[in-house]
Design an enzyme around this catalytic site. Structure first.
Site, PDB file in Angstrom:
ATOM      1  N   ASN A  11     100.463 -97.539  46.069  1.00 44.11           N
ATOM      2  CA  ASN A  11     101.983 -97.640  45.912  1.00 44.11           C
ATOM      3  C   ASN A  11     102.133 -96.838  47.071  1.00 44.11           C
ATOM      4  O   ASN A  11     102.276 -95.480  46.945  1.00 44.11           O
ATOM      5  CB  ASN A  11     102.459 -97.168  44.788  1.00 44.11           C
ATOM      6  CG  ASN A  11     103.763 -97.157  44.719  1.00 44.11           C
ATOM      7  OD1 ASN A  11     104.467 -97.676  45.714  1.00 44.11           O
ATOM      8  ND2 ASN A  11     104.460 -96.576  43.795  1.00 44.11           N
ATOM      9  N   LYS A  13     105.039 -96.281  48.345  1.00 37.89           N
ATOM     10  CA  LYS A  13     106.535 -95.515  48.126  1.00 37.89           C
ATOM     11  C   LYS A  13     107.402 -95.895  49.410  1.00 37.89           C
ATOM     12  O   LYS A  13     107.206 -96.778  50.089  1.00 37.89           O
ATOM     13  CB  LYS A  13     106.383 -94.315  47.489  1.00 37.89           C
ATOM     14  CG  LYS A  13     105.737 -94.238  46.339  1.00 37.89           C
ATOM     15  CD  LYS A  13     105.672 -93.016  45.388  1.00 37.89           C
ATOM     16  CE  LYS A  13     104.793 -93.044  44.078  1.00 37.89           C
ATOM     17  NZ  LYS A  13     104.877 -92.010  43.449  1.00 37.89           N
ATOM     18  N   HIS A 101     108.923 -98.855  37.845  1.00 39.85           N
ATOM     19  CA  HIS A 101     108.220 -97.660  38.039  1.00 39.85           C
ATOM     20  C   HIS A 101     109.213 -96.308  37.801  1.00 39.85           C
ATOM     21  O   HIS A 101     110.390 -96.604  37.795  1.00 39.85           O
ATOM     22  CB  HIS A 101     108.043 -97.501  39.741  1.00 39.85           C
ATOM     23  CG  HIS A 101     107.146 -96.521  40.178  1.00 39.85           C
ATOM     24  ND1 HIS A 101     107.650 -95.142  39.948  1.00 39.85           N
ATOM     25  CD2 HIS A 101     106.004 -96.474  40.404  1.00 39.85           C
ATOM     26  CE1 HIS A 101     106.781 -94.184  40.521  1.00 39.85           C
ATOM     27  NE2 HIS A 101     105.635 -94.901  40.816  1.00 39.85           N
ATOM     28  N   GLU A 103     110.157 -93.911  39.312  1.00 43.72           N
ATOM     29  CA  GLU A 103     111.003 -93.335  40.022  1.00 43.72           C
ATOM     30  C   GLU A 103     112.291 -94.463  40.057  1.00 43.72           C
ATOM     31  O   GLU A 103     113.234 -93.930  40.629  1.00 43.72           O
ATOM     32  CB  GLU A 103     110.559 -93.271  41.587  1.00 43.72           C
ATOM     33  CG  GLU A 103     109.579 -92.135  41.607  1.00 43.72           C
ATOM     34  CD  GLU A 103     108.222 -92.348  42.502  1.00 43.72           C
ATOM     35  OE1 GLU A 103     108.254 -93.102  43.277  1.00 43.72           O
ATOM     36  OE2 GLU A 103     107.208 -91.326  42.221  1.00 43.72           O
ATOM     37  N   GLU A 173     101.476 -94.500  33.790  1.00 42.77           N
ATOM     38  CA  GLU A 173     101.892 -93.659  34.530  1.00 42.77           C
ATOM     39  C   GLU A 173     102.632 -92.289  33.951  1.00 42.77           C
ATOM     40  O   GLU A 173     103.804 -92.383  33.907  1.00 42.77           O
ATOM     41  CB  GLU A 173     102.568 -93.892  35.855  1.00 42.77           C
ATOM     42  CG  GLU A 173     101.640 -95.060  36.685  1.00 42.77           C
ATOM     43  CD  GLU A 173     102.020 -94.918  37.977  1.00 42.77           C
ATOM     44  OE1 GLU A 173     101.541 -94.909  38.967  1.00 42.77           O
ATOM     45  OE2 GLU A 173     103.737 -94.934  38.245  1.00 42.77           O
ATOM     46  N   GLY A 179     102.544 -87.192  41.504  1.00 38.95           N
ATOM     47  CA  GLY A 179     102.634 -86.457  42.754  1.00 38.95           C
ATOM     48  C   GLY A 179     102.607 -84.985  42.353  1.00 38.95           C
ATOM     49  O   GLY A 179     102.939 -84.134  43.445  1.00 38.95           O
ATOM     50  N   SER A 219      98.526 -88.770  40.285  1.00 36.48           N
ATOM     51  CA  SER A 219      97.590 -88.031  41.063  1.00 36.48           C
ATOM     52  C   SER A 219      95.899 -88.371  41.063  1.00 36.48           C
ATOM     53  O   SER A 219      95.049 -87.592  40.724  1.00 36.48           O
ATOM     54  CB  SER A 219      97.624 -86.734  40.320  1.00 36.48           C
ATOM     55  OG  SER A 219      98.879 -85.888  40.663  1.00 36.48           O
TER      56      SER A 219
HETATM   57  O1  G3P Z   1     102.603 -95.451  41.427  1.00 40.94           O
HETATM   58  C1  G3P Z   1     101.955 -94.600  41.798  1.00 40.94           C
HETATM   59  C2  G3P Z   1     102.201 -93.087  41.416  1.00 40.94           C
HETATM   60  O2  G3P Z   1     103.497 -93.058  40.961  1.00 40.94           O
HETATM   61  C3  G3P Z   1     101.346 -92.046  41.453  1.00 40.94           C
HETATM   62  O3  G3P Z   1     101.418 -91.330  42.442  1.00 40.94           O
HETATM   63  O4  G3P Z   1     101.117 -89.682  44.559  1.00 40.94           O
HETATM   64  O5  G3P Z   1     100.743 -89.208  41.887  1.00 40.94           O
HETATM   65  O6  G3P Z   1      99.257 -90.928  42.771  1.00 40.94           O
HETATM   66  P1  G3P Z   1     100.581 -90.133  42.916  1.00 40.94           P
END
Ligand code: G3P
Length: 257
Positions: A11, A13, A101, A103, A173, A179, A219
């Site tokens: 993703n 983003k 998602h 976000e 998630e 992140g 992550s």
């Molecule tokens: O959709 C993937 C996501 O929200 C995870 O992000 O940067 O933690 O891998 P990240």
């Protein structure tokens, strides 16, 4: 037990213009071998503006990378400024569309009812929705992660058929892991993913629960994916930051077997 092909989806983003997208997909394709694609489905989810470029590259070079969108409108057409519909995405060759998602839930106030409409809109266009759900830190601290995510699942699947549910991808998630570098432990991820699959079985059938894929996001990197994907009910990963680095994403996709 049903055979489920692992899915490793990146993703992106709000990152990469269409030229950067072409370069990233080319590097990714160069780093991956046929055996990697035999073992896992490897997908990228770029911004809408890049989908046409990715389609041209994938079709022209006959790449095995699949792609999709980060969101889909609940509506098929009409006066919905700024939205992109399922049929438009399907016409661009998309396989997947994210729905719900965290976000989008946080910054765009998307609730379970809207996410449900988006899931159904994706199915109606023959896309596979990747239904995202997961708890925030307060819920996790209270130990309510399972009931919270099951409620999100049920809300998002209202009026979804068993045949559709069997094709669904659910992405667990946890918001506190996105992140932050703070990945859920394999056991913590399995606890929720196992409960999600169990509820799919109760809502639909063992068959639907056995073919739907449940993946983890938050992550994920090449050095932690093995423990996550080794869990019984985890069929892959939804990757944010690490999917922007082609070498790292390719390494991660290989380990995702
Ligand atoms: O959709 C993937 C996501 O929200 C995870 O992000 O940067 O933690 O891998 P990240």
């Amino acid at each position: 037990m049903a055979e489920r092909k692992p899915l490793i989806a990146g993703n992106w983003k709000l990152n990469n213009n269409h030229l950067e997208a072409i370069a990233l997909v080319q590097k990714l394709a160069f780093s991956l071998k046929d055996t990697d694609f035999d073992a896992a489905e490897i997908a990228v989810l770029p911004p809408f503006t890049n989908l046409r470029s990715v389609q041209t590259l994938v079709d022209g070079d006959k790449l095995r990378i699949v792609y999709g969108a980060q969101d889909v409108s609940a509506h098929e057409k009409g006066a919905y400024t700024g939205e992109v519909s399922g049929p438009m995405l399907a016409k661009l060759g998309c396989t997947y569309a994210l729905a719900g998602h965290s976000e989008r839930r946080e910054y765009h106030r998307e609730d379970d009812a809207l996410v449900n409409q988006k899931v159904k809109a994706a199915f109606a266009a023959d896309l596979t929705p990747i239904l995202c759900l997961g708890e925030g830190l307060d819920v996790r601290k209270a130990g309510d992660q399972v009931s919270h995510t099951l409620a999100q699942l049920e809300g998002a699947l209202k009026d979804v058929t068993a045949e559709q549910a069997a094709r669904l991808v659910v992405a667990y998630e946890p918001v506190w892991a996105i992140g932050t570098g703070e990945v859920a432990t394999p056991d913590d991820a399995q606890e929720v993913c196992g409960a999600l699959r169990g509820r799919l079985g109760e809502l639909y059938s063992d068959e639907a629960a056995g073919t739907a894929r449940v993946i983890y996001g938050g992550s994920v990197k090449s050095d932690n994916i093995a423990g996550i994907i080794g869990q019984e009910d985890i069929d892959g990963a939804l990757v944010g930051g690490a999917s922007l680095k082609p070498d790292e994403f390719a390494k991660l996709a290989r380990l995702g077997r």
